[in-house]
Scaffold this active site. Structure first.
Site, short mmCIF file in Angstrom:
data_model
loop_
_atom_site.label_atom_id
_atom_site.label_comp_id
_atom_site.label_asym_id
_atom_site.label_seq_id
_atom_site.Cartn_x
_atom_site.Cartn_y
_atom_site.Cartn_z
N LYS A 27 6.88 4.90 -9.47
CA LYS A 27 7.68 6.18 -10.45
C LYS A 27 9.06 6.09 -9.72
CE LYS A 27 5.81 9.87 -7.45
NZ LYS A 27 5.12 11.13 -7.39
N HIS A 31 0.95 -19.91 30.24
CA HIS A 31 1.15 -19.21 31.24
C HIS A 31 2.75 -19.32 31.45
CE1 HIS A 31 1.31 -17.69 35.43
NE2 HIS A 31 1.97 -18.49 35.83
N MET A 72 -6.15 4.52 6.41
CA MET A 72 -4.98 4.46 5.87
C MET A 72 -3.71 3.74 6.35
SD MET A 72 -4.56 8.20 4.57
CE MET A 72 -5.26 8.85 2.86
C1 FAD Z 1 5.41 7.50 9.19
C2 FAD Z 1 4.40 6.44 8.69
C3 FAD Z 1 4.16 5.23 9.44
C4 FAD Z 1 3.18 4.42 9.20
N1 FAD Z 1 3.04 3.11 10.05
C5 FAD Z 1 2.12 2.18 9.52
C6 FAD Z 1 2.11 1.08 10.48
O1 FAD Z 1 2.97 0.94 11.22
N2 FAD Z 1 1.06 0.10 9.93
C7 FAD Z 1 0.25 0.48 9.04
O2 FAD Z 1 -0.55 -0.40 8.73
N3 FAD Z 1 0.23 1.66 8.06
C8 FAD Z 1 1.44 2.59 8.32
N4 FAD Z 1 1.35 3.64 7.78
C9 FAD Z 1 0.43 3.74 6.82
C10 FAD Z 1 1.04 2.92 5.25
O3 FAD Z 1 2.25 3.37 5.09
C11 FAD Z 1 0.00 3.30 4.41
O4 FAD Z 1 -1.33 3.09 4.75
C12 FAD Z 1 0.46 2.32 2.94
O5 FAD Z 1 1.60 2.50 2.66
C13 FAD Z 1 -0.88 2.46 1.92
O6 FAD Z 1 -0.44 1.74 0.83
P1 FAD Z 1 -0.69 1.79 -0.63
O7 FAD Z 1 -0.54 0.57 -1.63
O8 FAD Z 1 -2.37 2.07 -0.78
O9 FAD Z 1 0.09 3.17 -0.87
P2 FAD Z 1 1.67 3.67 -0.73
O10 FAD Z 1 2.24 2.92 0.18
O11 FAD Z 1 1.56 5.30 -0.59
O12 FAD Z 1 2.23 3.63 -2.25
C14 FAD Z 1 1.86 4.14 -3.56
C15 FAD Z 1 2.71 4.13 -4.64
O13 FAD Z 1 2.39 4.51 -5.88
C16 FAD Z 1 3.41 5.03 -6.43
N5 FAD Z 1 2.80 6.03 -7.13
C17 FAD Z 1 1.95 7.23 -7.18
N6 FAD Z 1 1.49 7.86 -8.44
C18 FAD Z 1 2.29 7.18 -9.22
C19 FAD Z 1 2.23 7.22 -10.68
N7 FAD Z 1 1.56 8.17 -11.45
N8 FAD Z 1 3.07 6.27 -11.28
C20 FAD Z 1 3.78 5.29 -10.56
N9 FAD Z 1 3.84 5.16 -9.36
C21 FAD Z 1 3.31 6.14 -8.60
C22 FAD Z 1 4.29 5.98 -5.13
O14 FAD Z 1 5.53 6.43 -5.51
C23 FAD Z 1 4.08 4.80 -3.94
O15 FAD Z 1 5.59 4.13 -4.25
C24 FAD Z 1 2.33 4.66 7.88
C25 FAD Z 1 2.53 5.88 7.45
C26 FAD Z 1 3.57 6.43 7.61
C27 FAD Z 1 3.78 7.96 6.75
#
Ligand code: FAD
Length: 466
Positions: A34, A444, A318
């Protein structure tokens, strides 16, 4: 109408990695995102930008200790936050551009717009006033998560903020009050602490990073307190109000004593919620759990057989790498393979300095499960490598089965633990005993020697250097 073997909704680390694996396996693949940039939470407002700011602020902090190394810096050193945030954004843009490159390279069709189900095999993509419907033999929901809040808190995105806004502040807060002592709150807290803010953390549980082994939490608290961070654990926040540039946070401790903290910013870091807004899952017949996650079975298959879900939107940690593993698993399952994920071996990392990392069972979990175990500890300060770089805080702790010596959990805090944990995961994947690790040569001087020494301590209580 265009038609695809697999359509993935969401381009975070779960979605885009899954798309690549689907394409590698010969599926005609499309991904819907999106936002105009690919990469999801992780690349845009999560892992990558937070690590960029942690790196920049770490440089600034290290500079304060240059004199100890005989390096004299003349003139006043100051922080240019605007430049720091711009650099972070450049890192994000470059990384997101890399994902677009990978989509093109793998001939994956990218649709920009909100994906929503018309039924179990048709997805509507809406971008502004334009919309189109595509056909999907299989769909993978990878829509991730959004920051959650408490019912009585209004996030105004200016002074009462989430991690998303904390990654692009235009000034260093004077006093940043953080609600939530989990990974995100603590990492961002350390960024602003290093840059000169007073930082107070209010946590409901009796310790920070509550999901990790208690020893890690204790050591991290000790180190961060030494650096100036303040902690109010076992405190339940009950009110957050803003007046102009000031924010007041009120909380009660377990005995009902009221704590009042006055700050100029309040970061609400109380966790994240699964995101399915606008997806119209009900039109496809996909069920959600009570917590709003997409319900899946062991194959990450939803209540509808050709629709799968991965990453933050389903149960489990997560974490970006967990989402990636799940994305690969679904692609391979669709290709008729028999992939498997051992969720016990998904490592967890906190990118503070010292870094914190862990895999497997915590001591608390082993106690609760009634497992007989042995513990081996080795402190960083006994390592030559740690003394050479003045990284003395931390330790490695290995938990092994009391009878078989099999490693059940490895917990570490110290310099470069985020990278060291890979050795622990490898060892546990191959079901190593503590003795196996102790008999492997470790270069080491390295921080990794702490893993070998902790293994020696666990297997036979015979570390060499303490
Ligand atoms: C500040 C912060 C720091 C983090 N640091 C780490 C870290 O160091 N290491 C780690 O492992 N994890 C970290 N995380 C967690 C990590 O970002 C998430 O676990 C990860 O991004 C999840 O991946 P995902 O693919 O499930 O979803 P997301 O990365 O949330 O991606 C989902 C995507 O789907 C899109 N989307 C949603 N609904 C729709 C729709 N209906 N149509 C089209 N597109 C849509 C969204 O726009 C988004 O781009 C961190 C999170 C935050 C907030």
């Amino acid at each position: 109408m265009s038609s695809f073997d697999v359509v993935i909704i969401g381009s975070g680390p779960g979605g885009y990695v899954s798309a690549i694996r689907c394409a590698q396996l010969g599926f005609k693949t499309a991904i819907i995102e999106k936002y105009p940039t690919l990469g999801g939470t992780c690349l845009n407002v999560g892992c990558i930008p937070s690590k960029a700011l942690l790196a920049s602020s770490h440089h600034y902090e290290e500079l304060q200790h240059f004199a100890d190394h005989g390096i004299e810096v003349s003139g006043k050193v100051k922080v240019n936050l605007t430049k720091m945030i711009e650099r972070k954004q450049a890192v994000v843009d470059q990384t997101s551009g890399g994902v677009k490159f990978l989509m093109d390279k793998n001939k994956i069709t990218v649709f920009e717009g909100v994906g929503s189900f018309e039924d179990a095999t048709h997805i509507k993509i809406t971008n502004g006033k334009k919309s189109e419907v595509i056909e999907a033999k299989n769909t993978i929901i990878a829509t991730g998560s959004k920051p959650s809040t408490l019912p009585f808190i209004t996030i105004d995105k200016e002074r009462i903020i989430t991690s998303t806004e904390a990654l692009k502040l235009s000034e260093v807060p004077k006093h940043l009050v953080i609600i939530g002592g989990g990974v995100i709150g603590i990492e961002l807290g350390q960024v602003y602490l290093r840059l000169g803010a007073q930082v107070s953390v209010v946590e409901f549980m009796d310790r920070i990073i509550p999901g990790m082994d208690g020893a890690l939490s204790k050591e991290l608290t000790k180190v961060l307190k030494k650096q100036g961070m303040k902690f109010y654990t076992s405190h339940k926040v009950k009110e957050v109000t803003r007046k102009g540039k000031n924010v007041t946070v009120k909380a009660d401790d377990a005995k009902g004593n009221e704590l009042v903290l006055e700050g100029d910013y309040c970061l609400v870091a109380v966790g994240r919620r699964p995101y399915t807004d606008g997806l119209n899952v009900e039109k496809a017949g996909v069920k959600l759990t009570e917590r709003g996650q997409v319900e899946v079975n062991n194959h990450l298959q939803t209540s509808v057989s050709n629709i799968y879900a991965i990453g933050d939107v389903v149960k489990g940690a997560m974490l970006a790498h967990k989402a990636e593993e799940e994305g690969v698993m679904v692609a391979e399952y669709l290709a008729g393979q028999k992939p498997h994920i051992d969720y016990n071996l998904i490592p967890g990392v906190v990118y503070t300095w010292p870094e914190v990392a862990a895999v497997g069972k915590t001591e608390e979990q082993l106690k609760a499960d009634g497992v007989a175990y042995k513990v081996g500890n080795f402190p960083y300060r006994a390592l030559g490598r740690a003394r050479a770089s003045s990284d003395l805080d931390g330790f490695v702790k290995i938990l092994a089965d009391a009878k078989t010596d099999e490693v059940l959990g490895i917990h570490m805090i110290g310099a470069r633990c985020a990278d060291l944990i890979a050795e622990a995961v490898t060892a546990m994947e191959f079901r190593a005993s503590a003795e196996d690790i102790s008999r492997m040569s470790h270069a080491h001087p390295t921080f990794a020697e702490a893993v070998k020494e902790a293994a020696l301590a666990a297997t036979d209580n015979r570390p060499l250097h303490i």
